[in-house]
Scaffold this motif. Structure first.
Motif, short mmCIF file in Angstrom:
data_model
loop_
_atom_site.label_atom_id
_atom_site.label_comp_id
_atom_site.label_asym_id
_atom_site.label_seq_id
_atom_site.Cartn_x
_atom_site.Cartn_y
_atom_site.Cartn_z
N HIS A 206 -2.08 -2.98 0.89
CA HIS A 206 -2.86 -2.24 1.89
C HIS A 206 -3.80 -3.18 2.65
CE1 HIS A 206 -5.14 -2.69 -1.73
NE2 HIS A 206 -6.16 -1.92 -1.40
N ARG A 207 -3.71 -4.49 2.37
CA ARG A 207 -4.56 -5.48 3.06
C ARG A 207 -3.73 -6.23 4.10
NH1 ARG A 207 -8.82 -3.02 1.44
NH2 ARG A 207 -9.34 -3.20 -0.74
N SER A 208 -4.18 -6.17 5.34
CA SER A 208 -3.45 -6.87 6.39
C SER A 208 -4.03 -8.27 6.55
CB SER A 208 -3.57 -6.07 7.68
OG SER A 208 -2.83 -6.68 8.67
N ALA B 80 -1.97 -16.34 -4.75
CA ALA B 80 -2.57 -15.08 -5.20
C ALA B 80 -4.08 -15.13 -4.97
CB ALA B 80 -2.27 -14.85 -6.67
N HIS B 81 -4.71 -13.96 -5.13
CA HIS B 81 -6.18 -13.91 -5.06
C HIS B 81 -6.71 -13.44 -6.41
CE1 HIS B 81 -5.29 -9.63 -4.47
NE2 HIS B 81 -6.52 -9.39 -4.93
N GLN B 82 -7.99 -13.68 -6.62
CA GLN B 82 -8.70 -13.12 -7.78
C GLN B 82 -10.10 -12.78 -7.30
OE1 GLN B 82 -8.02 -12.40 -11.23
NE2 GLN B 82 -10.06 -11.53 -11.02
N GLY B 83 -10.46 -11.49 -7.37
CA GLY B 83 -11.78 -11.06 -6.92
C GLY B 83 -11.94 -11.19 -5.41
N ARG B 84 -13.19 -11.08 -5.00
CA ARG B 84 -13.53 -11.25 -3.58
C ARG B 84 -14.69 -12.23 -3.50
NH1 ARG B 84 -14.16 -4.87 -1.81
NH2 ARG B 84 -12.02 -4.26 -2.31
N PRO B 85 -14.80 -13.00 -2.40
CA PRO B 85 -15.93 -13.92 -2.29
C PRO B 85 -17.24 -13.18 -2.58
CG PRO B 85 -14.42 -14.22 -0.46
CD PRO B 85 -13.93 -13.04 -1.23
N SER C 5 -1.87 -7.51 -17.50
CA SER C 5 -0.67 -6.71 -17.24
C SER C 5 -0.04 -7.00 -15.87
CB SER C 5 -0.97 -5.21 -17.38
OG SER C 5 -2.00 -4.85 -16.52
N ARG C 6 -0.88 -7.34 -14.89
CA ARG C 6 -0.29 -7.63 -13.58
C ARG C 6 0.52 -8.93 -13.62
NH1 ARG C 6 -5.10 -6.04 -9.32
NH2 ARG C 6 -4.21 -4.07 -8.67
N ILE C 7 0.10 -9.87 -14.48
CA ILE C 7 0.86 -11.12 -14.59
C ILE C 7 2.19 -10.83 -15.28
CG2 ILE C 7 0.87 -13.49 -15.48
CD1 ILE C 7 -2.15 -13.52 -15.29
N SER D 64 -15.07 1.49 -9.43
CA SER D 64 -15.95 1.01 -8.35
C SER D 64 -15.18 0.95 -7.03
CB SER D 64 -16.54 -0.34 -8.75
OG SER D 64 -15.49 -1.21 -9.12
N LYS D 65 -15.38 -0.11 -6.21
CA LYS D 65 -14.79 -0.19 -4.86
C LYS D 65 -14.99 1.16 -4.16
CE LYS D 65 -11.44 -3.79 -5.95
NZ LYS D 65 -10.05 -4.24 -5.97
N VAL D 66 -16.24 1.65 -4.24
CA VAL D 66 -16.56 3.01 -3.80
C VAL D 66 -16.25 3.27 -2.31
CG1 VAL D 66 -18.41 4.72 -3.70
CG2 VAL D 66 -18.23 3.24 -5.67
N VAL E 134 1.81 -13.02 -4.90
CA VAL E 134 1.76 -11.98 -5.93
C VAL E 134 0.35 -11.41 -5.99
CG1 VAL E 134 3.58 -13.04 -7.31
CG2 VAL E 134 1.18 -13.66 -7.74
N ASP E 135 0.20 -10.29 -6.70
CA ASP E 135 -1.14 -9.78 -7.00
C ASP E 135 -1.31 -9.90 -8.51
OD1 ASP E 135 -3.44 -8.46 -7.57
OD2 ASP E 135 -3.13 -6.86 -6.11
N MET E 136 -2.04 -10.94 -8.91
CA MET E 136 -2.34 -11.09 -10.34
C MET E 136 -3.86 -11.06 -10.52
SD MET E 136 -1.10 -14.95 -11.18
CE MET E 136 -1.65 -16.41 -10.30
N ASN E 137 -4.49 -10.24 -9.69
CA ASN E 137 -5.93 -10.00 -9.75
C ASN E 137 -6.19 -9.25 -11.07
OD1 ASN E 137 -8.55 -9.84 -8.77
ND2 ASN E 137 -8.18 -7.94 -7.63
N CYS E 138 -6.90 -9.92 -11.99
CA CYS E 138 -7.03 -9.37 -13.35
C CYS E 138 -8.47 -8.95 -13.65
CB CYS E 138 -6.64 -10.43 -14.37
SG CYS E 138 -4.91 -10.89 -14.29
N VAL F 293 -6.42 -17.82 -3.00
CA VAL F 293 -6.35 -17.87 -1.53
C VAL F 293 -7.63 -17.39 -0.84
CG1 VAL F 293 -3.85 -17.77 -1.19
CG2 VAL F 293 -5.12 -15.64 -1.50
N ARG F 294 -8.42 -16.58 -1.55
CA ARG F 294 -9.65 -16.08 -0.93
C ARG F 294 -10.76 -17.11 -0.94
NH1 ARG F 294 -9.68 -9.62 -2.65
NH2 ARG F 294 -7.87 -9.10 -1.37
N MET F 295 -10.46 -18.33 -1.48
CA MET F 295 -11.44 -19.42 -1.36
C MET F 295 -11.35 -20.02 0.04
SD MET F 295 -11.69 -21.09 -5.13
CE MET F 295 -12.13 -20.04 -6.52
C1 3PG Z 1 -6.75 -4.65 -6.37
O1 3PG Z 1 -7.20 -5.08 -7.43
O2 3PG Z 1 -6.83 -3.44 -6.05
C2 3PG Z 1 -6.01 -5.60 -5.48
O3 3PG Z 1 -5.86 -6.85 -6.06
C3 3PG Z 1 -6.67 -5.70 -4.13
O4 3PG Z 1 -7.94 -6.26 -4.26
P1 3PG Z 1 -9.06 -6.02 -3.11
O5 3PG Z 1 -9.44 -4.59 -3.19
O6 3PG Z 1 -10.17 -6.96 -3.48
O7 3PG Z 1 -8.41 -6.37 -1.80
#
Ligand code: 3PG
Length: 405
Positions: A156-158, A60-65, A39-41, A202-204, A22-26, A116-118
């Motif tokens: 969109h992430r492979s 799931a992932h949360q954030g990026r390293p 809301s994603r949860i 962000s994520k420019v 799932v994507d529960m990146n909050c 999972v990103r750990m």
């Molecule tokens: C997001 O928040 O857009 C998704 O969870 C993807 O996260 P990412 O941009 O860190 O891959």
């Protein structure tokens, strides 16, 4: 509409051992690291309810390293419990501890694995068969009968946990994935104009790439920019000095692309015409010349008025990412004004990305917006018309399940 992949309707679920991504990146409070928008949860609960007769393990992932929001999934598990799920957390992804816990999962239970990103290999991107070789996939897949992917926000992430399992397990989409693909496909199929994209946050670098593609295919009649991405384009357009770019990671690399886009699409890209900065702890509205080195924290009132009038004349409006430094209350003004215009406009509207969706909820605007998307970058990618890696992976899995590949 016929979907190109299989869904929960196409598989037998009773007592199956199901691995769900799932994507529960909050969004987190930057100081306390507490989840401020779940809301994603909440969005994925219909899928989880349908899996109540299964033994469920959730990834799931949360954030990026290296990012400020890169944390463990314990809080997310707690929220699932509060939502009534029998969820437990294990501080491991595919080691012995995780495997022992996976074997013990009973029907009706959900075991949440660690972020999972750990695992370093998770950040690798590549063709499905390549990422399927990663240990996270190879070590985990024998424990399951079915892979359910409901992570539209990361489609969109492979990456291994997104597409890798589809090469080795029968794989279907969850309900979030299904709803997003159906709704966005339908919206894209209506050829109405003006088509407006309002983009901030962000994520420019990711967003610059997407704007470029959207402009190249002529999708948007206007792209209204605020937030950190707006800052980059203001620098590219020489409205504010280059020294303001320090806050943008990979600034040097993307500034030339922004310059090129401004030069080529000056009639489409709309930049802020004034700013709000912080002075003595308060919001102060000013012209660019009056910023005096203070960072661009929000669009000013004049910009909000301008953007609002463009949005109100749209036939399709997509908004993604806040207009300003959203974590500080006094800099939410621009985002609030954009959302008010979106709710007012008599057109098809889509709001995506955690911050703006949460704000729309808080402003009670959900019923006035055509679709609140769980995706940020994924939704933008979808708009470019490019097939998302997760959709490709689920399609290939469907062909294999039908014995066609
Ligand atoms: C997001 O928040 O857009 C998704 O969870 C993807 O996260 P990412 O941009 O860190 O891959």
């Amino acid at each position: 509409m016929r979907l190109p992949f299989k869904t929960l309707d196409d598989v037998e679920l009773d007592e199956k051992r199901v691995l769900i991504r799932v994507d529960m990146n909050c969004s987190l409070d930057p100081d306390t690291k507490k989840i401020i928008n779940d809301s994603r949860i909440r969005a994925m609960t219909p899928t989880l309810h349908e899996l109540e007769q299964c033994k469920v393990v959730l990834m799931a992932h949360q954030g990026r390293p290296g990012s400020d929001d890169f944390i463990s999934l314990e809080q997310h598990t707690e929220i699932l419990r509060k939502l009534g799920f029998n969820a437990h957390f294990v501080d491991d992804i595919f080691g012995d501890k995780a495997k022992r816990a996976i074997k013990e999962v009973k029907v009706g239970e959900i075991l949440v694995l660690q972020n999972v990103r750990m695992f370093d290999g998770e950040m690798k991107k590549g063709p499905i068969e390549e990422v399927a070789k990663e240990p996270i996939v190879q070590e985990l897949y024998p424990y399951f009968d079915l892979f359910v992917n409901d992570a539209f926000g990361a489609a969109h992430r492979s990456q291994p946990s997104i597409v890798g399992f589809t090469a080795v397990l029968p794989s279907v989409a969850g309900r979030v994935m299904e709803k997003e693909v159906r709704t966005l496909t339908e919206i894209l199929s209506t050829d109405q104009h003006p088509w407006i994209l309002v983009l901030g946050g962000s994520k420019v670098p990711d967003k610059v790439k997407m704007i470029k593609k959207l402009l190249e295919i002529g999708r948007a009649d206007n792209v209204l920019l605020g937030g950190l991405i707006g800052t980059l384009f203001l620098i590219a357009d020489k409205k504010i000095p280059e020294s303001y770019g320090g806050v943008i990671k990979e600034f040097e690399e993307i500034l030339p692309v922004a310059r090129e886009l401004i030069a080529k699409y000056s009639d489409v890209i709309m930049l802020p015409v004034d700013a709000a900065v912080e002075r003595g702890g308060s919001r102060v509205e000013c012209s660019f010349k009056e910023m005096q080195g203070a960072p661009f924290y929000d669009i000013g009132a004049e910009t909000a008025e301008l953007f609002g009038s463009i949005i109100r004349g749209a036939k399709v409006a997509f908004a993604n990412g806040p207009m300003g430094f959203f974590e500080k209350d006094e800099f939410q003004y621009g985002t609030i004004k954009v959302l008010e215009a979106i709710a007012d406009c008599n057109c098809t509207t889509v709001v995506g990305g955690g911050h703006v969706s949460a704000m729309a909820e808080r402003m009670n605007l959900v019923n006035k917006i055509t679709h609140i998307s769980t995706g940020g970058g994924a939704t933008m990618s979808f708009l470019t018309g490019k097939k998302l890696p997760l959709i490709e992976a689920l399609e290939a899995a469907a062909r294999r399940m039908d014995g066609d590949a």
